[in-house]
Design a protein around this motif. Structure first.
Motif, PDB file in Angstrom:
ATOM      1  N   THR A 140       0.793  -1.234   0.000  1.00 60.99           N
ATOM      2  CA  THR A 140       0.000   0.000   0.000  1.00 60.99           C
ATOM      3  C   THR A 140       0.827   1.287   0.000  1.00 60.99           C
ATOM      4  N   GLY A 141       2.136   1.167   0.324  1.00 56.89           N
ATOM      5  CA  GLY A 141       2.949   2.374   0.548  1.00 56.89           C
ATOM      6  C   GLY A 141       3.028   3.285  -0.671  1.00 56.89           C
ATOM      7  N   ALA A 213       6.460   2.392   8.037  1.00 58.62           N
ATOM      8  CA  ALA A 213       6.213   1.004   7.609  1.00 58.62           C
ATOM      9  C   ALA A 213       7.037   0.009   8.405  1.00 58.62           C
ATOM     10  N   TRP A 216      11.208   2.380  14.127  1.00 53.42           N
ATOM     11  CA  TRP A 216      12.476   3.114  14.195  1.00 53.42           C
ATOM     12  C   TRP A 216      12.432   3.979  15.429  1.00 53.42           C
ATOM     13  N   TYR A 236       2.507   6.214   9.767  1.00 53.88           N
ATOM     14  CA  TYR A 236       2.062   4.921  10.271  1.00 53.88           C
ATOM     15  C   TYR A 236       0.796   4.459   9.565  1.00 53.88           C
ATOM     16  N   SER A 239      -2.055  -2.270   6.163  1.00 51.97           N
ATOM     17  CA  SER A 239      -2.897  -2.546   4.992  1.00 51.97           C
ATOM     18  C   SER A 239      -4.366  -2.566   5.391  1.00 51.97           C
ATOM     19  N   GLY A 243      -3.735   1.437   4.496  1.00 46.96           N
ATOM     20  CA  GLY A 243      -2.333   1.574   4.107  1.00 46.96           C
ATOM     21  C   GLY A 243      -1.712   2.614   5.010  1.00 46.96           C
ATOM     22  N   PRO A 244      -0.674   3.341   4.538  1.00 56.68           N
ATOM     23  CA  PRO A 244      -0.143   4.442   5.356  1.00 56.68           C
ATOM     24  C   PRO A 244      -1.273   5.440   5.564  1.00 56.68           C
ATOM     25  N   ILE A 323       5.720   3.953  17.607  1.00 56.37           N
ATOM     26  CA  ILE A 323       5.440   2.551  17.960  1.00 56.37           C
ATOM     27  C   ILE A 323       6.679   1.956  18.630  1.00 56.37           C
TER      28      ILE A 323
HETATM   29  O1  DLL Z   1       3.418  -0.954   6.350  1.00 56.72           O
HETATM   30  C1  DLL Z   1       1.642   0.489   5.608  1.00 56.72           C
HETATM   31  C2  DLL Z   1       2.596   1.625   5.521  1.00 56.72           C
HETATM   32  C3  DLL Z   1       3.185   1.949   4.320  1.00 56.72           C
HETATM   33  C4  DLL Z   1       2.851   2.411   6.641  1.00 56.72           C
HETATM   34  C5  DLL Z   1       4.056   3.021   4.239  1.00 56.72           C
HETATM   35  C6  DLL Z   1       3.703   3.494   6.574  1.00 56.72           C
HETATM   36  C7  DLL Z   1       4.298   3.803   5.371  1.00 56.72           C
HETATM   37  P1  DLL Z   1       1.639  -3.371   6.445  1.00 56.72           P
HETATM   38  O2  DLL Z   1       2.581  -3.905   5.442  1.00 56.72           O
HETATM   39  O3  DLL Z   1       0.309  -3.988   6.586  1.00 56.72           O
HETATM   40  O4  DLL Z   1       1.328  -1.840   6.118  1.00 56.72           O
HETATM   41  O5  DLL Z   1       2.387  -3.367   7.838  1.00 56.72           O
HETATM   42  C8  DLL Z   1       1.790  -2.805   8.971  1.00 56.72           C
HETATM   43  O6  DLL Z   1       3.960  -2.292   9.904  1.00 56.72           O
HETATM   44  O7  DLL Z   1       1.226  -3.058  12.065  1.00 56.72           O
HETATM   45  C9  DLL Z   1       3.424  -2.008  12.175  1.00 56.72           C
HETATM   46  O8  DLL Z   1       3.826  -3.169  12.879  1.00 56.72           O
HETATM   47  C10 DLL Z   1       4.444  -1.689  11.094  1.00 56.72           C
HETATM   48  N1  DLL Z   1       4.529  -0.212  10.909  1.00 56.72           N
HETATM   49  C11 DLL Z   1       3.953   0.528   9.969  1.00 56.72           C
HETATM   50  N2  DLL Z   1       4.303   1.838  10.121  1.00 56.72           N
HETATM   51  C12 DLL Z   1       5.099   1.895  11.226  1.00 56.72           C
HETATM   52  C13 DLL Z   1       5.771   2.941  11.921  1.00 56.72           C
HETATM   53  C14 DLL Z   1       2.252  -0.817   6.058  1.00 56.72           C
HETATM   54  N3  DLL Z   1       5.731   4.210  11.526  1.00 56.72           N
HETATM   55  C15 DLL Z   1       2.702  -2.946  10.156  1.00 56.72           C
HETATM   56  N4  DLL Z   1       6.469   2.592  13.037  1.00 56.72           N
HETATM   57  C16 DLL Z   1       2.162  -2.263  11.386  1.00 56.72           C
HETATM   58  C17 DLL Z   1       6.542   1.314  13.467  1.00 56.72           C
HETATM   59  C18 DLL Z   1       5.240   0.573  11.722  1.00 56.72           C
HETATM   60  N5  DLL Z   1       5.953   0.291  12.833  1.00 56.72           N
END
Ligand code: DLL
Length: 433
Positions: A140-141, A213, A216, A236, A239, A243-244, A323
């Motif tokens: 989704t990013g 994503a 950090w 943050y 999906s 998404g973000p 987080i």
């Molecule tokens: O990672 C969506 C995304 C895309 C977020 C681009 C930010 C930027 P998933 O692949 O479903 O979706 O993973 C979600 O990643 O439950 C967290 O554990 C971790 N996560 C996402 N953003 C952060 C963040 C995308 N800023 C899972 N800090 C979430 C820490 C994060 N963990």
């Protein structure tokens, strides 16, 4: 532009809560009537939509888990017909079947608006060139940031991930001012740029990083800001939420969760008891306006706390702090709970070590053994064994203080640990293999 939508972003907190209650009521009635999944869940829990008489009554509603999405693969929970679905995304599912998320046109619109508000809140708008170096496609990013950035009038450079040298050339030629990618990919880019003889700080126009994503730390943020000459904002989402979704504002003190789109609870992960503002616990999210794949009390598994005071930027919507781990990422090392991302902060406070590390967990006899491999910086890397031993001791000491458990440390050459274009994978747990 100071706000994307001041009417919503500056809404008084009492009005946000009233709006949330109205949206919740509508959502619960809709799902009780039209979603066999939610209807059955509510009946099993013994709750009827009429029982929701206040926002706090949300706690009477049943949870939803990631496993529900897998068990109902690919689209059995969707509450939209094929005619109304305009997009799918699929999350990679490292631990089983992937999960599929469907979107109606309104879902895409709310996702875009959420990011548009977030991007404006960290100073992105017309005149900016936003290089989107998150993956485009099922993840989704890429597409998420793409639409959000276009909505605020920025020029999008859709590089996606990979081909890093080309990304750096384009960054220079097209005068990228902001980049959206994982923090680990930006670290990698910085190193590749240096090998090409390019300093991101001095030889590019990059000033803003929209990074997320993956977990950090504040220390990593401070180090990247200094090294690359940027301001780094946390973004943050997951999906399942679309998404973000939520981004830090210029106050850089947590990401704003838009109350008209989402309601956040923080609870004790073991007992489910609600926790107050500032207390760290498991996030449970209800998406108040999602149509195709509604989410009520979704137990995301991420750990954080909420600050619901009005932000210094003027926005009234609650902020969720960085987080600090995931409920299911926790390693138990000789009985002590260790979150892998707790490792990053102490490492980033030691100038002699780089920002890359790898954790390897093994069982030796009856005992768990945790080894942290850490890269030494080029400057500190020397042939003098006594120097390296002193650095190793320092790292071991800092890690033991931060994690409350003794770990072994192995110092490795700069550039020798894996680099990541998407999400970093920094733990190898051989006990499970
Ligand atoms: O990672 C969506 C995304 C895309 C977020 C681009 C930010 C930027 P998933 O692949 O479903 O979706 O993973 C979600 O990643 O439950 C967290 O554990 C971790 N996560 C996402 N953003 C952060 C963040 C995308 N800023 C899972 N800090 C979430 C820490 C994060 N963990």
């Amino acid at each position: 532009m100071r706000y994307f939508d001041p009417r919503i972003e500056e809404m008084p907190p009492e009005d946000i809560r009233k709006l949330q209650y109205r949206l919740l009521k509508t959502l619960v009635y809709r799902l009780y009537s039209f979603s066999p999944f939610y209807h059955d869940r509510m009946r099993e829990t013994g709750v009827h939509p009429d029982d929701i008489q206040s926002l706090e009554d949300i706690r009477k509603l049943p949870y939803m888990y990631k496993s529900d999405l897998r068990d109902n693969y690919p689209d059995k929970i969707f509450v939209a017909t094929q005619d109304d679905l305009v997009r799918y995304h699929v999350s990679s599912g490292t631990t089983g079947k992937p999960t599929v998320v469907g979107y109606t046109r309104n879902d895409l619109e709310n996702w875009t608006v959420s990011l548009a508000r977030g991007l404006v809140s960290c100073g992105i708008g017309r005149g900016d060139v936003l290089q989107v170096s998150y993956g485009y496609g099922l993840f989704t990013g890429g597409l998420g940031l793409h639409y959000g950035a276009e909505r605020v009038g920025a020029t999008v450079l859709p590089t996606s991930v990979g081909n890093t040298e080309r990304q750096i050339e384009l960054m220079q030629d097209l005068h990228t001012t902001a980049i959206a990618c994982t923090p680990s990919y930006l670290l990698h880019m910085g190193e590749v740029a240096e090998k090409m003889g390019v300093s991101i700080r001095d030889d590019t126009d990059l000033r803003t990083g929209i990074l997320g994503a993956e977990p950090w730390s504040d220390a990593m943020k401070a180090r990247m800001e200094e090294w690359l000459g940027i301001r780094a904002y946390d973004i943050y989402g997951t999906s399942e939420l679309s998404g973000p979704m939520f981004c830090e504002c210029t106050a850089q003190n947590g990401f704003h969760v838009w109350g008209d789109l989402a309601y956040i609870e923080i609870q004790d992960p073991k007992t489910g008891d609600p926790l107050g503002a500032g207390e760290k616990g498991e996030m449970v999210v209800t998406m108040l306006q999602k149509e195709a794949l509604p989410m009520i009390r979704f137990r995301i598994g991420d750990i954080s706390s909420v600050d619901d005071t009005v932000c210094s930027c003027g926005r009234t919507h609650p902020r969720v702090m960085r987080i600090s781990g995931r409920v299911d990422d926790m390693l138990i090392i000789r009985g002590i709970n260790v979150f892998p991302c707790q490792t990053e902060y102490p490492l980033n406070t030691i100038p002699e070590v780089g920002q890359h590390f790898m954790i390897e967990v093994d069982r030796k006899g009856a005992l768990d053994d945790m080894l942290v491999k850490v890269e030494v910086t080029k400057e500190a890397f020397s042939d003098r064994i006594t120097d390296l031993m002193a650095i190793r001791k320092k790292v071991e000491h800092r890690l033991r203080n931060a994690l409350n458990v003794a770990v072994d440390v192995e110092l490795v050459e700069p550039g020798s640990l894996p680099r990541f274009e998407g999400k970093a994978k920094r733990v190898i747990d051989r006990r499970k293999l």
